[in-house]
Design a protein around this motif. Sequence first.
Motif, PDB file in Angstrom:
ATOM      1  N   LYS A 172       5.273   3.713  10.987  1.00 22.65           N
ATOM      2  CA  LYS A 172       4.530   3.275  12.178  1.00 22.65           C
ATOM      3  C   LYS A 172       3.090   3.773  12.143  1.00 22.65           C
ATOM      4  CE  LYS A 172       4.714   3.497  17.251  1.00 22.65           C
ATOM      5  NZ  LYS A 172       3.439   4.186  17.470  1.00 22.65           N
ATOM      6  N   GLU A 173       2.903   5.036  11.813  1.00 22.97           N
ATOM      7  CA  GLU A 173       1.554   5.592  11.763  1.00 22.97           C
ATOM      8  C   GLU A 173       0.696   4.842  10.743  1.00 22.97           C
ATOM      9  OE1 GLU A 173       0.044   7.923  13.509  1.00 22.97           O
ATOM     10  OE2 GLU A 173       1.726   8.682  14.685  1.00 22.97           O
ATOM     11  N   LEU A 174       1.237   4.604   9.563  1.00 23.40           N
ATOM     12  CA  LEU A 174       0.455   3.997   8.496  1.00 23.40           C
ATOM     13  C   LEU A 174       0.247   2.495   8.719  1.00 23.40           C
ATOM     14  CD1 LEU A 174       2.044   6.037   5.614  1.00 23.40           C
ATOM     15  CD2 LEU A 174      -0.352   6.134   6.335  1.00 23.40           C
ATOM     16  N   ALA A 175       1.235   1.827   9.283  1.00 17.52           N
ATOM     17  CA  ALA A 175       1.065   0.405   9.602  1.00 17.52           C
ATOM     18  C   ALA A 175      -0.003   0.224  10.673  1.00 17.52           C
ATOM     19  CB  ALA A 175       2.393  -0.192  10.049  1.00 17.52           C
ATOM     20  N   GLN A 176      -0.013   1.113  11.660  1.00 13.28           N
ATOM     21  CA  GLN A 176      -1.035   1.020  12.696  1.00 13.28           C
ATOM     22  C   GLN A 176      -2.435   1.287  12.144  1.00 13.28           C
ATOM     23  OE1 GLN A 176       0.626   3.757  15.657  1.00 13.28           O
ATOM     24  NE2 GLN A 176       1.091   2.022  16.973  1.00 13.28           N
ATOM     25  N   ALA A 177      -2.507   2.012  11.034  1.00 15.21           N
ATOM     26  CA  ALA A 177      -3.801   2.274  10.392  1.00 15.21           C
ATOM     27  C   ALA A 177      -4.229   1.121   9.482  1.00 15.21           C
ATOM     28  CB  ALA A 177      -3.731   3.573   9.598  1.00 15.21           C
ATOM     29  N   GLY A 178      -3.406   0.079   9.397  1.00 15.65           N
ATOM     30  CA  GLY A 178      -3.777  -1.094   8.620  1.00 15.65           C
ATOM     31  C   GLY A 178      -3.162  -1.181   7.250  1.00 15.65           C
ATOM     32  N   ASP A 212       0.835  -1.197   0.000  1.00 18.49           N
ATOM     33  CA  ASP A 212       0.000   0.000   0.000  1.00 18.49           C
ATOM     34  C   ASP A 212       0.872   1.250   0.000  1.00 18.49           C
ATOM     35  OD1 ASP A 212      -2.307  -1.576   0.191  1.00 18.49           O
ATOM     36  OD2 ASP A 212      -2.273  -1.547   2.388  1.00 18.49           O
ATOM     37  N   ILE A 213       1.926   1.193   0.835  1.00 19.82           N
ATOM     38  CA  ILE A 213       2.823   2.338   1.017  1.00 19.82           C
ATOM     39  C   ILE A 213       4.262   1.871   0.835  1.00 19.82           C
ATOM     40  CG2 ILE A 213       3.595   4.156   2.593  1.00 19.82           C
ATOM     41  CD1 ILE A 213       0.629   4.427   2.061  1.00 19.82           C
ATOM     42  N   THR A 214       5.010   2.555  -0.002  1.00 23.03           N
ATOM     43  CA  THR A 214       6.457   2.350  -0.075  1.00 23.03           C
ATOM     44  C   THR A 214       7.132   3.634   0.383  1.00 23.03           C
ATOM     45  OG1 THR A 214       6.247   0.806  -1.915  1.00 23.03           O
ATOM     46  CG2 THR A 214       8.412   1.794  -1.551  1.00 23.03           C
ATOM     47  N   ILE A 215       8.068   3.504   1.309  1.00 20.20           N
ATOM     48  CA  ILE A 215       8.783   4.655   1.860  1.00 20.20           C
ATOM     49  C   ILE A 215      10.258   4.514   1.505  1.00 20.20           C
ATOM     50  CG2 ILE A 215       9.427   5.922   3.952  1.00 20.20           C
ATOM     51  CD1 ILE A 215       6.859   4.839   5.246  1.00 20.20           C
ATOM     52  N   ILE A 216      10.814   5.529   0.877  1.00 19.01           N
ATOM     53  CA  ILE A 216      12.250   5.563   0.617  1.00 19.01           C
ATOM     54  C   ILE A 216      12.892   6.440   1.683  1.00 19.01           C
ATOM     55  CG2 ILE A 216      14.064   6.205  -1.001  1.00 19.01           C
ATOM     56  CD1 ILE A 216      12.124   5.720  -3.276  1.00 19.01           C
ATOM     57  N   GLY A 217      13.680   5.819   2.548  1.00 17.62           N
ATOM     58  CA  GLY A 217      14.339   6.527   3.645  1.00 17.62           C
ATOM     59  C   GLY A 217      13.922   5.966   4.986  1.00 17.62           C
ATOM     60  N   ALA A 218      14.876   5.425   5.725  1.00 14.84           N
ATOM     61  CA  ALA A 218      14.590   4.799   7.017  1.00 14.84           C
ATOM     62  C   ALA A 218      15.225   5.575   8.159  1.00 14.84           C
ATOM     63  CB  ALA A 218      15.070   3.345   7.034  1.00 14.84           C
ATOM     64  N   GLY A 219      15.160   6.913   8.063  1.00  8.79           N
ATOM     65  CA  GLY A 219      15.527   7.747   9.202  1.00  8.79           C
ATOM     66  C   GLY A 219      14.338   7.903  10.129  1.00  8.79           C
ATOM     67  N   ILE A 220      14.437   8.834  11.051  1.00 11.98           N
ATOM     68  CA  ILE A 220      13.389   8.988  12.062  1.00 11.98           C
ATOM     69  C   ILE A 220      12.040   9.284  11.418  1.00 11.98           C
ATOM     70  CG2 ILE A 220      13.927  11.442  12.463  1.00 11.98           C
ATOM     71  CD1 ILE A 220      12.774   8.899  15.134  1.00 11.98           C
ATOM     72  N   ASN A 221      12.008  10.121  10.392  1.00 13.44           N
ATOM     73  CA  ASN A 221      10.732  10.483   9.794  1.00 13.44           C
ATOM     74  C   ASN A 221      10.155   9.362   8.936  1.00 13.44           C
ATOM     75  OD1 ASN A 221      10.009  13.396  10.519  1.00 13.44           O
ATOM     76  ND2 ASN A 221      12.200  13.516  10.072  1.00 13.44           N
ATOM     77  N   GLY A 222      11.004   8.635   8.232  1.00 13.08           N
ATOM     78  CA  GLY A 222      10.511   7.483   7.500  1.00 13.08           C
ATOM     79  C   GLY A 222       9.972   6.405   8.418  1.00 13.08           C
ATOM     80  N   LEU A 223      10.689   6.119   9.499  1.00 14.69           N
ATOM     81  CA  LEU A 223      10.268   5.072  10.425  1.00 14.69           C
ATOM     82  C   LEU A 223       8.985   5.448  11.155  1.00 14.69           C
ATOM     83  CD1 LEU A 223      13.740   4.035  11.926  1.00 14.69           C
ATOM     84  CD2 LEU A 223      12.439   2.874  10.130  1.00 14.69           C
ATOM     85  N   ASP A 269      -2.222  11.549   8.336  1.00 10.19           N
ATOM     86  CA  ASP A 269      -3.575  12.103   8.273  1.00 10.19           C
ATOM     87  C   ASP A 269      -3.923  12.552   6.859  1.00 10.19           C
ATOM     88  OD1 ASP A 269      -4.045  11.650  10.954  1.00 10.19           O
ATOM     89  OD2 ASP A 269      -3.599  13.699  11.583  1.00 10.19           O
ATOM     90  N   LEU A 270      -2.980  13.180   6.177  1.00 12.95           N
ATOM     91  CA  LEU A 270      -3.232  13.633   4.811  1.00 12.95           C
ATOM     92  C   LEU A 270      -3.472  12.447   3.871  1.00 12.95           C
ATOM     93  CD1 LEU A 270      -0.557  16.470   4.556  1.00 12.95           C
ATOM     94  CD2 LEU A 270      -3.030  16.760   4.773  1.00 12.95           C
ATOM     95  N   ILE A 271      -2.666  11.405   4.013  1.00 14.01           N
ATOM     96  CA  ILE A 271      -2.810  10.231   3.159  1.00 14.01           C
ATOM     97  C   ILE A 271      -4.123   9.508   3.424  1.00 14.01           C
ATOM     98  CG2 ILE A 271      -1.866   7.911   2.762  1.00 14.01           C
ATOM     99  CD1 ILE A 271       0.929   9.159   3.005  1.00 14.01           C
ATOM    100  N   LEU A 272      -4.511   9.448   4.702  1.00 12.58           N
ATOM    101  CA  LEU A 272      -5.720   8.711   5.088  1.00 12.58           C
ATOM    102  C   LEU A 272      -6.969   9.587   5.090  1.00 12.58           C
ATOM    103  CD1 LEU A 272      -4.138   6.699   8.038  1.00 12.58           C
ATOM    104  CD2 LEU A 272      -4.586   5.870   5.713  1.00 12.58           C
ATOM    105  N   HIS A 273      -6.825  10.835   4.648  1.00 18.24           N
ATOM    106  CA  HIS A 273      -7.947  11.779   4.549  1.00 18.24           C
ATOM    107  C   HIS A 273      -8.614  12.029   5.906  1.00 18.24           C
ATOM    108  CE1 HIS A 273      -7.465  11.455   0.230  1.00 18.24           C
ATOM    109  NE2 HIS A 273      -7.585  10.140   0.325  1.00 18.24           N
ATOM    110  N   LYS A 274      -7.762  12.193   6.916  1.00 21.16           N
ATOM    111  CA  LYS A 274      -8.219  12.566   8.241  1.00 21.16           C
ATOM    112  C   LYS A 274      -7.940  14.046   8.481  1.00 21.16           C
ATOM    113  CE  LYS A 274      -7.410   8.037  10.370  1.00 21.16           C
ATOM    114  NZ  LYS A 274      -6.696   7.329  11.488  1.00 21.16           N
TER     115      LYS A 274
END
Length: 363
Positions: free
Chosen positions: A21-27, A6-17, A345-350
């Motif tokens: 976490k936020e998006l994985a917790q949203a399912g 569903d989501i691919t993130i390039i970059g595993a620094g603090i903001n990527g991680l 929130d922006l991605i999930l339309h919250k």
Amino acid sequence: MKHSADITIIGAGINGLLTAKELAQAGCTVTILDKSRAGQESSWAGGGILLPLYPWRQAQAITDLVLDSLRRYPTLSRELLEATGIDPEWYDCGLLICKTPDISEAIAWCENSKIAYHTPGEAFFSNLNTQTENPLWLPQIAQARNPRLLKSLKAYLLNSGVRMIEHCEITGIETGQHTVGAVKTRHEAIATDKLIIAAGAWTDQLLSDLLPGLRQAIDIKPVKGQMLLFAARPDTLPHMVLDGDQYLIPRRDGNILAGSTVEQQGFAKETTDQAKSQLYRFATELFPALREFPVVAHWAGLRPGTKEGVPYIGRHPALDNLYINAGHFRNGLVMGPASARLLSDLILHKTPAVDPAPYQINP
């Protein structure tokens, strides 16, 4: 080989991680790609003070993210410790500011932001060698031990089913109909519904290499910072100290960080003897007790510098499913939780807790 997410993130620094976490917790199913090891660049190299240096001199957009993050950090730290057994060492040891020439602005900011402040007594300076000017004591300001925070976050995400590919060479991005279709690596193609670039100082370069047709500029430049670590005893220094543009940060185990330099040298990340000498002189002159302890580490990192230090957070106007979370300069750690929640929130339309307008990429 082809995978999907569903989501691919390039970059595993603090903001990527944290975004993962936020998006994985949203399912969402999440895959993270990084050119080296997770959390080994700017996020690892910083000091971990959970406050910008002199925050009243920063843009309001930084304050908004900082205050939202500060509310989230204690819960985040407990959650990570309970889930992984790795303590991020959120530690509200307080911050002593030695010189505050703009004291009226500082007090106004603290009062508006509901940050506790006091005028420190002489006892605060009994072991320090400095000329004070309107000193300020912020007793509730905390730090996080960033290498352990990153290690804990990585473990949490892996335990949550997030796919993480380190030492990953990205060879291309497939696009069509104003969207990203897949991210290609040397070994596979990952079909993705949404792509997030959270590559810190490398974000602009990565976009230029992989998506050269994008017209909208992401103005992020690398800014080197060097640090020293003294192997001191526990309780040698009870709180963080900011004097001018440099600081000391005591860890719970006694280690004391001294930082940092601000250097415009492109992507050169080598340490220098000149910076080591300058940081050692600053640290031992300010806090002479440090002369008794050895320097056990000296390193450098590349911060993602932007105009006024305000990051880019939101959808890229060129592609419907391309998002950016990068450009936090010196404050990636302290703005991280709020930045991740805002993008999620922006991605999930919250409805976001922070106004997204200041962080948008201009079309």
